[in-house]
Scaffold this motif. Structure first.
Motif, PDB file in Angstrom:
ATOM      1  N   MET A   1       0.838  -1.197   0.000  1.00  0.00           N
ATOM      2  CA  MET A   1       0.000   0.000   0.000  1.00  0.00           C
ATOM      3  C   MET A   1       0.870   1.242   0.000  1.00  0.00           C
ATOM      4  O   MET A   1       1.777   1.363   0.814  1.00  0.00           O
ATOM      5  CB  MET A   1      -0.913  -0.017   1.240  1.00  0.00           C
ATOM      6  CG  MET A   1      -1.740   1.258   1.440  1.00  0.00           C
ATOM      7  SD  MET A   1      -3.066   1.410   0.230  1.00  0.00           S
ATOM      8  CE  MET A   1      -4.091   0.020   0.698  1.00  0.00           C
ATOM      9  N   PRO A   2       0.639   2.178  -0.921  1.00  0.00           N
ATOM     10  CA  PRO A   2       1.385   3.428  -0.887  1.00  0.00           C
ATOM     11  C   PRO A   2       1.249   4.097   0.470  1.00  0.00           C
ATOM     12  O   PRO A   2       0.164   4.144   1.050  1.00  0.00           O
ATOM     13  CB  PRO A   2       0.713   4.250  -1.994  1.00  0.00           C
ATOM     14  CG  PRO A   2       0.122   3.228  -2.923  1.00  0.00           C
ATOM     15  CD  PRO A   2      -0.301   2.109  -2.041  1.00  0.00           C
ATOM     16  N   SER A   3       2.349   4.642   0.983  1.00  0.00           N
ATOM     17  CA  SER A   3       2.382   5.071   2.370  1.00  0.00           C
ATOM     18  C   SER A   3       1.398   6.185   2.677  1.00  0.00           C
ATOM     19  O   SER A   3       0.866   6.256   3.785  1.00  0.00           O
ATOM     20  CB  SER A   3       3.802   5.521   2.720  1.00  0.00           C
ATOM     21  OG  SER A   3       4.224   6.567   1.865  1.00  0.00           O
ATOM     22  N   ASP A   4       1.156   7.095   1.749  1.00  0.00           N
ATOM     23  CA  ASP A   4       0.318   8.240   2.039  1.00  0.00           C
ATOM     24  C   ASP A   4      -1.108   8.082   1.514  1.00  0.00           C
ATOM     25  O   ASP A   4      -1.918   8.995   1.631  1.00  0.00           O
ATOM     26  CB  ASP A   4       0.916   9.512   1.420  1.00  0.00           C
ATOM     27  CG  ASP A   4       2.124  10.010   2.214  1.00  0.00           C
ATOM     28  OD1 ASP A   4       2.437   9.369   3.229  1.00  0.00           O
ATOM     29  OD2 ASP A   4       2.729  11.007   1.809  1.00  0.00           O
TER      30      ASP A   4
ATOM     31  N   SER B   1       4.208  -5.394  -8.145  1.00  0.00           N
ATOM     32  CA  SER B   1       4.414  -5.595  -6.716  1.00  0.00           C
ATOM     33  C   SER B   1       3.086  -5.766  -6.001  1.00  0.00           C
ATOM     34  O   SER B   1       2.122  -5.046  -6.279  1.00  0.00           O
ATOM     35  CB  SER B   1       5.172  -4.407  -6.116  1.00  0.00           C
ATOM     36  OG  SER B   1       5.245  -4.506  -4.706  1.00  0.00           O
ATOM     37  N   ALA B   2       3.044  -6.721  -5.076  1.00  0.00           N
ATOM     38  CA  ALA B   2       1.841  -6.898  -4.261  1.00  0.00           C
ATOM     39  C   ALA B   2       1.685  -5.780  -3.242  1.00  0.00           C
ATOM     40  O   ALA B   2       0.592  -5.542  -2.726  1.00  0.00           O
ATOM     41  CB  ALA B   2       1.886  -8.255  -3.544  1.00  0.00           C
ATOM     42  N   GLN B   3       2.769  -5.087  -2.952  1.00  0.00           N
ATOM     43  CA  GLN B   3       2.747  -3.955  -2.025  1.00  0.00           C
ATOM     44  C   GLN B   3       3.396  -2.745  -2.699  1.00  0.00           C
ATOM     45  O   GLN B   3       4.550  -2.414  -2.422  1.00  0.00           O
ATOM     46  CB  GLN B   3       3.466  -4.308  -0.726  1.00  0.00           C
ATOM     47  CG  GLN B   3       2.788  -5.409   0.072  1.00  0.00           C
ATOM     48  CD  GLN B   3       3.492  -5.683   1.391  1.00  0.00           C
ATOM     49  OE1 GLN B   3       4.716  -5.699   1.460  1.00  0.00           O
ATOM     50  NE2 GLN B   3       2.708  -5.876   2.448  1.00  0.00           N
ATOM     51  N   PRO B   4       2.678  -2.106  -3.597  1.00  0.00           N
ATOM     52  CA  PRO B   4       3.258  -0.981  -4.344  1.00  0.00           C
ATOM     53  C   PRO B   4       3.672   0.158  -3.430  1.00  0.00           C
ATOM     54  O   PRO B   4       3.034   0.420  -2.413  1.00  0.00           O
ATOM     55  CB  PRO B   4       2.122  -0.553  -5.288  1.00  0.00           C
ATOM     56  CG  PRO B   4       0.878  -1.122  -4.691  1.00  0.00           C
ATOM     57  CD  PRO B   4       1.280  -2.367  -3.983  1.00  0.00           C
TER      58      PRO B   4
ATOM     59  N   THR C   1       6.972  -2.525 -14.857  1.00  0.00           N
ATOM     60  CA  THR C   1       7.871  -3.264 -13.963  1.00  0.00           C
ATOM     61  C   THR C   1       8.302  -2.440 -12.757  1.00  0.00           C
ATOM     62  O   THR C   1       9.215  -2.824 -12.035  1.00  0.00           O
ATOM     63  CB  THR C   1       9.131  -3.721 -14.736  1.00  0.00           C
ATOM     64  OG1 THR C   1       9.828  -2.564 -15.227  1.00  0.00           O
ATOM     65  CG2 THR C   1       8.752  -4.612 -15.909  1.00  0.00           C
ATOM     66  N   SER C   2       7.648  -1.324 -12.515  1.00  0.00           N
ATOM     67  CA  SER C   2       8.114  -0.362 -11.518  1.00  0.00           C
ATOM     68  C   SER C   2       7.710  -0.680 -10.091  1.00  0.00           C
ATOM     69  O   SER C   2       8.295  -0.150  -9.144  1.00  0.00           O
ATOM     70  CB  SER C   2       7.579   1.030 -11.871  1.00  0.00           C
ATOM     71  OG  SER C   2       6.163   1.061 -11.714  1.00  0.00           O
ATOM     72  N   GLY C   3       6.685  -1.511  -9.915  1.00  0.00           N
ATOM     73  CA  GLY C   3       6.146  -1.713  -8.580  1.00  0.00           C
ATOM     74  C   GLY C   3       5.303  -0.539  -8.110  1.00  0.00           C
ATOM     75  O   GLY C   3       5.018  -0.406  -6.913  1.00  0.00           O
ATOM     76  N   ILE C   4       4.899   0.313  -9.041  1.00  0.00           N
ATOM     77  CA  ILE C   4       4.023   1.443  -8.754  1.00  0.00           C
ATOM     78  C   ILE C   4       2.619   1.096  -9.217  1.00  0.00           C
ATOM     79  O   ILE C   4       2.425   0.624 -10.340  1.00  0.00           O
ATOM     80  CB  ILE C   4       4.530   2.719  -9.453  1.00  0.00           C
ATOM     81  CG1 ILE C   4       5.892   3.131  -8.888  1.00  0.00           C
ATOM     82  CG2 ILE C   4       3.529   3.859  -9.322  1.00  0.00           C
ATOM     83  CD1 ILE C   4       6.548   4.290  -9.632  1.00  0.00           C
TER      84      ILE C   4
END
Length: 414
Positions: free
Chosen positions: A1-4, A89-92, A117-120
């Motif tokens: 999960m994105p932090s913000d 990514s499972a946790q972007p 492929t960025s994980g974003i």
């Protein structure tokens, strides 16, 4: 999960296969008809998700049925506007909100390729007529406008611009800047940049061109002084559609006999052949103010783009393209630094592409600048071993740009 970012539970999101994966499968020659039929069966049964319907719309366009695909897309977007692309990514680490318009598959930035492929995490919100932007907007760390400067995107750009001042996150590729990219506006914006050649692009009606073809009017009178030979294309067209070099009233008459569009763009023809008689066309990607080499097409024809240049069939052409990549920063970019710096400052966008060439006089000849050209890593690494590192470099710069804007926003509100 994105932090913000907050959870998205309150927003309806449709997951889809997406542009990058479907286009890659088609590019590799996979028979996608069974997948299309499977999706059609779900539509007929009333069980298709909004994501599957949007993928069906894309597949239909990839099969060459543009209007049928757009009809499916428009019907889908009338009911659902928010979609999620596959994430590596499972946790972007970040969530990007791309703001798109209801237009054909070439009318929005193919941002999935840049982030694949960025994980974003990538969410795409389609801004459509009759449906207001969500309030509040889906939680995101940074937003980017991916709609183009085309007639079909006008209302979407206006709707985004109306909210731009109060946008809750950094908003990249502002609509007011994208509006400068249409061919008849671009040369006014950058035409006086030192070291640059961009022919004036003149909008001309079909009736005016017919009068020229029939000898009832002079071409110079219809085009503010532009004389034969000229380049003609239907207004709003891209990727060489309807593009022709016209050298006389007779060739203009023959051209118009095969077309029915009401409006055209006319520009002076520039012979940009190199000393060896070949034409070289370059695509430059600008990310966060820095230019990167994207591709170089070489052919014995002026109306060149990468797919008709025969690059895969010529080891010598690929060797020259590889050298262009490896020497770009201290070669091409340095040689045209004044023109590139001037353009980048005038354009002002966070991300865009330049299709260009070099004139025999050494100027940078600009064909087109836009925010929707395809920048991808689909080519065979066996045939083009020099491409994956270069595309990875571009994709990394794009992700770094997003991260920079997010970090700056966090510092500003800290």
């Amino acid at each position: 999960m994105p932090s913000d970012s907050q959870p998205l539970a309150s927003h309806q999101i449709a997951d889809r296969i997406g542009f990058a994966r479907l286009t890659k499968r088609a590019f590799d020659g996979e028979n996608l008809f069974p997948l299309w039929q499977e999706m059609m069966d779900k539509v007929d049964a009333g069980t298709a998700t909004a994501g599957e319907q949007l993928d069906l719309a894309l597949l239909t366009q990839l099969f060459g049925h543009k209007q049928a695909g757009l009809s499916v897309q428009t019907e889908t977007l009338a009911q659902h506007q928010l979609f999620r692309s596959p994430c590596a990514s499972a946790q972007p680490r970040m969530r990007v909100l791309a703001l798109a318009a209801d237009i054909d598959m070439g009318g929005n930035t193919p941002i999935e390729f840049l982030l694949e492929t960025s994980g974003i995490e990538l969410l795409t919100l389609y801004v459509v007529d009759g449906v207001p932007l969500p309030d509040p907007l889906p939680p995101h760390d940074v937003a980017i406008v991916i709609a183009s400067d085309s007639d079909e995107c006008r209302s979407a750009l206006a709707a985004i611009e109306a909210r731009a001042e109060t946008w809750p996150a950094p908003l990249l590729n502002a609509p007011k800047l994208i509006r400068h990219l249409d061919r008849d506006k671009l040369y006014r914006l950058i035409g006086d940049v030192d070291g640059l050649d961009i022919p004036a692009t003149i909008p001309v009606s079909r009736d005016a061109l017919v009068a020229v073809a029939e000898g009832r009017a002079a071409l110079q009178d219809a085009t503010d002084g532009v004389a034969f030979p000229v380049i003609v294309r239907p207004r709003g067209s891209h990727a060489g559609f309807g593009l022709a070099r016209i050298e006389s009233c007779a060739t203009l008459a023959a051209y118009l006999a095969e077309r029915d569009e009401p409006e055209y763009f006319v520009a002076r023809y520039v012979d940009y052949a190199s000393d060896d008689g070949l034409f070289r066309k370059y695509r430059i990607v600008v990310v966060d103010g820095k230019p990167y080499a994207c591709h170089m097409a070489i052919a014995d024809r002026w109306d060149i783009w990468y797919l008709n240049a025969g690059m895969a069939q010529s080891a010598s052409k690929r060797l020259e393209e590889a050298a262009f990549f490896h020497t770009f920063d201290f070669g091409f970019a340095r040689r045209h630094r004044t023109a590139l710096d001037g353009m980048i400052e005038r354009i002002g966008l966070d991300y865009f592409t330049i299709d260009c060439a070099q004139t025999p006089q050494g100027d940078l000849l600009v064909f087109e600048i836009d925010n929707t050209a395809v920048v991808h890593n689909m080519d065979s690494p066996e045939v083009y071993p020099y491409k994956p590192p270069q595309m990875t470099k571009i994709f990394g710069a794009f992700a770094a740009m997003l991260e920079r804007h997010v970090a700056a926003r966090r510092q500003s509100v800290a």
